[in-house]
Write a protein that holds these residues in place. Structure first.
Motif, PDB file in Angstrom:
ATOM      1  N   TRP A  49      47.924  37.412  43.172  1.00 25.95           N
ATOM      2  CA  TRP A  49      48.195  38.846  43.358  1.00 25.95           C
ATOM      3  C   TRP A  49      47.398  39.299  44.577  1.00 25.95           C
ATOM      4  CZ3 TRP A  49      45.831  43.582  43.774  1.00 25.95           C
ATOM      5  CH2 TRP A  49      46.622  44.711  43.502  1.00 25.95           C
ATOM      6  N   TYR A  53      43.746  48.086  49.423  1.00 29.49           N
ATOM      7  CA  TYR A  53      43.313  49.435  49.056  1.00 29.49           C
ATOM      8  C   TYR A  53      42.827  50.135  50.313  1.00 29.49           C
ATOM      9  CZ  TYR A  53      43.238  48.178  44.066  1.00 29.49           C
ATOM     10  OH  TYR A  53      43.587  47.809  42.784  1.00 29.49           O
ATOM     11  N   HIS A  73      44.897  49.645  37.939  1.00 29.95           N
ATOM     12  CA  HIS A  73      43.794  50.153  38.770  1.00 29.95           C
ATOM     13  C   HIS A  73      44.286  50.527  40.158  1.00 29.95           C
ATOM     14  CE1 HIS A  73      40.963  49.159  35.666  1.00 29.95           C
ATOM     15  NE2 HIS A  73      41.386  47.904  35.647  1.00 29.95           N
ATOM     16  N   ILE A  76      40.289  53.323  42.464  1.00 28.13           N
ATOM     17  CA  ILE A  76      39.004  52.766  42.017  1.00 28.13           C
ATOM     18  C   ILE A  76      37.874  53.513  42.734  1.00 28.13           C
ATOM     19  CG2 ILE A  76      37.563  50.687  41.876  1.00 28.13           C
ATOM     20  CD1 ILE A  76      40.134  49.005  42.049  1.00 28.13           C
ATOM     21  N   LYS A  80      32.593  51.114  41.737  1.00 28.56           N
ATOM     22  CA  LYS A  80      33.117  50.586  40.458  1.00 28.56           C
ATOM     23  C   LYS A  80      33.904  49.300  40.693  1.00 28.56           C
ATOM     24  CE  LYS A  80      31.967  54.101  37.803  1.00 28.56           C
ATOM     25  NZ  LYS A  80      30.663  53.974  37.206  1.00 28.56           N
ATOM     26  N   GLY A  81      33.764  48.356  39.758  1.00 24.32           N
ATOM     27  CA  GLY A  81      34.515  47.107  39.852  1.00 24.32           C
ATOM     28  C   GLY A  81      34.039  46.260  41.022  1.00 24.32           C
ATOM     29  N   VAL A  82      34.609  45.083  41.135  1.00 22.18           N
ATOM     30  CA  VAL A  82      34.282  44.213  42.270  1.00 22.18           C
ATOM     31  C   VAL A  82      34.778  44.883  43.556  1.00 22.18           C
ATOM     32  CG1 VAL A  82      34.537  41.902  43.256  1.00 22.18           C
ATOM     33  CG2 VAL A  82      34.557  42.179  40.770  1.00 22.18           C
ATOM     34  N   CYS A  83      35.929  45.568  43.436  1.00 21.16           N
ATOM     35  CA  CYS A  83      36.509  46.259  44.593  1.00 21.16           C
ATOM     36  C   CYS A  83      35.583  47.353  45.123  1.00 21.16           C
ATOM     37  CB  CYS A  83      37.852  46.875  44.221  1.00 21.16           C
ATOM     38  SG  CYS A  83      39.172  45.676  44.092  1.00 21.16           S
ATOM     39  N   ARG A 103      30.754  43.352  36.667  1.00 23.24           N
ATOM     40  CA  ARG A 103      31.392  44.388  37.489  1.00 23.24           C
ATOM     41  C   ARG A 103      32.914  44.371  37.355  1.00 23.24           C
ATOM     42  NH1 ARG A 103      29.372  42.312  43.149  1.00 23.24           N
ATOM     43  NH2 ARG A 103      30.290  40.499  42.142  1.00 23.24           N
ATOM     44  N   CYS A 107      42.654  43.421  35.411  1.00 26.78           N
ATOM     45  CA  CYS A 107      44.024  43.865  35.675  1.00 26.78           C
ATOM     46  C   CYS A 107      45.019  42.979  34.962  1.00 26.78           C
ATOM     47  CB  CYS A 107      44.320  43.806  37.167  1.00 26.78           C
ATOM     48  SG  CYS A 107      43.417  45.005  38.104  1.00 26.78           S
ATOM     49  N   PHE A 108      44.810  41.655  35.084  1.00 26.43           N
ATOM     50  CA  PHE A 108      45.780  40.699  34.535  1.00 26.43           C
ATOM     51  C   PHE A 108      45.032  39.677  33.677  1.00 26.43           C
ATOM     52  CE2 PHE A 108      46.854  41.842  38.960  1.00 26.43           C
ATOM     53  CZ  PHE A 108      47.897  42.707  38.676  1.00 26.43           C
ATOM     54  N   ASP A 130      42.259  42.780  48.359  1.00 24.98           N
ATOM     55  CA  ASP A 130      41.817  42.323  47.035  1.00 24.98           C
ATOM     56  C   ASP A 130      42.795  41.253  46.568  1.00 24.98           C
ATOM     57  OD1 ASP A 130      40.800  42.057  44.453  1.00 24.98           O
ATOM     58  OD2 ASP A 130      42.036  43.705  43.700  1.00 24.98           O
ATOM     59  N   ASP A 132      43.616  38.161  43.657  1.00 20.68           N
ATOM     60  CA  ASP A 132      43.304  37.526  42.377  1.00 20.68           C
ATOM     61  C   ASP A 132      43.872  36.114  42.362  1.00 20.68           C
ATOM     62  OD1 ASP A 132      42.313  39.962  41.670  1.00 20.68           O
ATOM     63  OD2 ASP A 132      43.623  40.253  39.933  1.00 20.68           O
TER      64      ASP A 132
HETATM   65  N1  SME Z   1      39.565  43.365  39.536  1.00 21.65           N
HETATM   66  C1  SME Z   1      39.314  44.473  40.432  1.00 21.65           C
HETATM   67  C2  SME Z   1      40.244  45.631  40.162  1.00 21.65           C
HETATM   68  C3  SME Z   1      41.531  45.546  40.914  1.00 21.65           C
HETATM   69  S1  SME Z   1      42.659  44.456  40.230  1.00 21.65           S
HETATM   70  O1  SME Z   1      42.112  43.052  40.385  1.00 21.65           O
HETATM   71  C4  SME Z   1      44.072  44.472  41.074  1.00 21.65           C
HETATM   72  C5  SME Z   1      37.852  44.913  40.350  1.00 21.65           C
HETATM   73  O2  SME Z   1      37.089  44.382  39.550  1.00 21.65           O
HETATM   74  O3  SME Z   1      37.459  45.798  41.101  1.00 21.65           O
END
Ligand code: SME
Length: 167
Positions: A49, A53, A73, A76, A80-83, A103, A107-108, A130, A132
């Motif tokens: 994927w 962003y 998501h 974001i 927050k998150g890895v992103c 973090r 998503c999947f 981003d 995956d």
């Molecule tokens: N996994 C990401 C969020 C975006 S989805 O992978 C598309 C994160 O931790 O920020």
């Protein structure tokens, strides 16, 4: 068919970067992002994927994606998150096993690893790639260097064309 053994090779990365460069030469920013996600998802089997962003008002907004399903998501917050972490830190993050990273925003169910690569313009983070992967450790330093080069190609197309903000 996505295979477990696949890893991006240096020569392959170089060849694909040339094709991306050529495909982007006459496009505006939105078309550029659509083309990049399609080329990456369609040509690199380990990239399950692929999303881009863009940063606006302290948050990341999904601008283009290619993959089997949409993500929940699509916005974001920074940090927050890895992103959000990669955007705030302004550096590439590779997560080899998402189940071990607190973090990580899921998503999947199939995702095992992730790479996030900031896109810079005018010395600031303006967005990010981003990606995956469905296997553990899908991303190497070859992917990092390749995707950072792709991010530089994208930044040459900034600023993104968008309607004026309402106040
Ligand atoms: N996994 C990401 C969020 C975006 S989805 O992978 C598309 C994160 O931790 O920020």
């Amino acid at each position: 068919m996505k295979t477990v053994e696949y890893h991006l090779g240096r020569e392959e990365a170089k060849e694909l970067l040339g094709r991306i460069d050529q495909a982007l030469s006459s496009l505006d920013t939105k078309a550029t992002l659509d083309e990049v996600v399609k080329l990456l998802n369609g040509n690199v089997p380990s990239y399950t994927w692929v999303g881009v962003y863009t940063m606006n008002d302290g948050a990341l907004h999904l601008a283009a994606w290619s993959g089997p399903a949409p993500t929940v998501h699509d916005t974001i917050p920074l940090g927050k998150g890895v992103c959000g972490y990669a955007a705030k830190a302004g550096r590439t993050e590779i997560v080899s096993d998402v189940s071990k990273d607190p973090r990580y925003l899921e998503c999947f169910l199939s995702t095992k690893s992730e790479i996030v690569v900031p896109i810079f313009a005018g010395g600031k983070v303006v967005g990010e790639l981003d990606i995956d992967g469905d296997v553990l450790g899908a991303f190497s330093t070859t992917d990092k260097e390749f995707l950072e080069a792709v991010a530089r190609k994208i930044s040459a197309h900034w600023p993104i064309q968008s309607p004026p903000q309402l106040r």
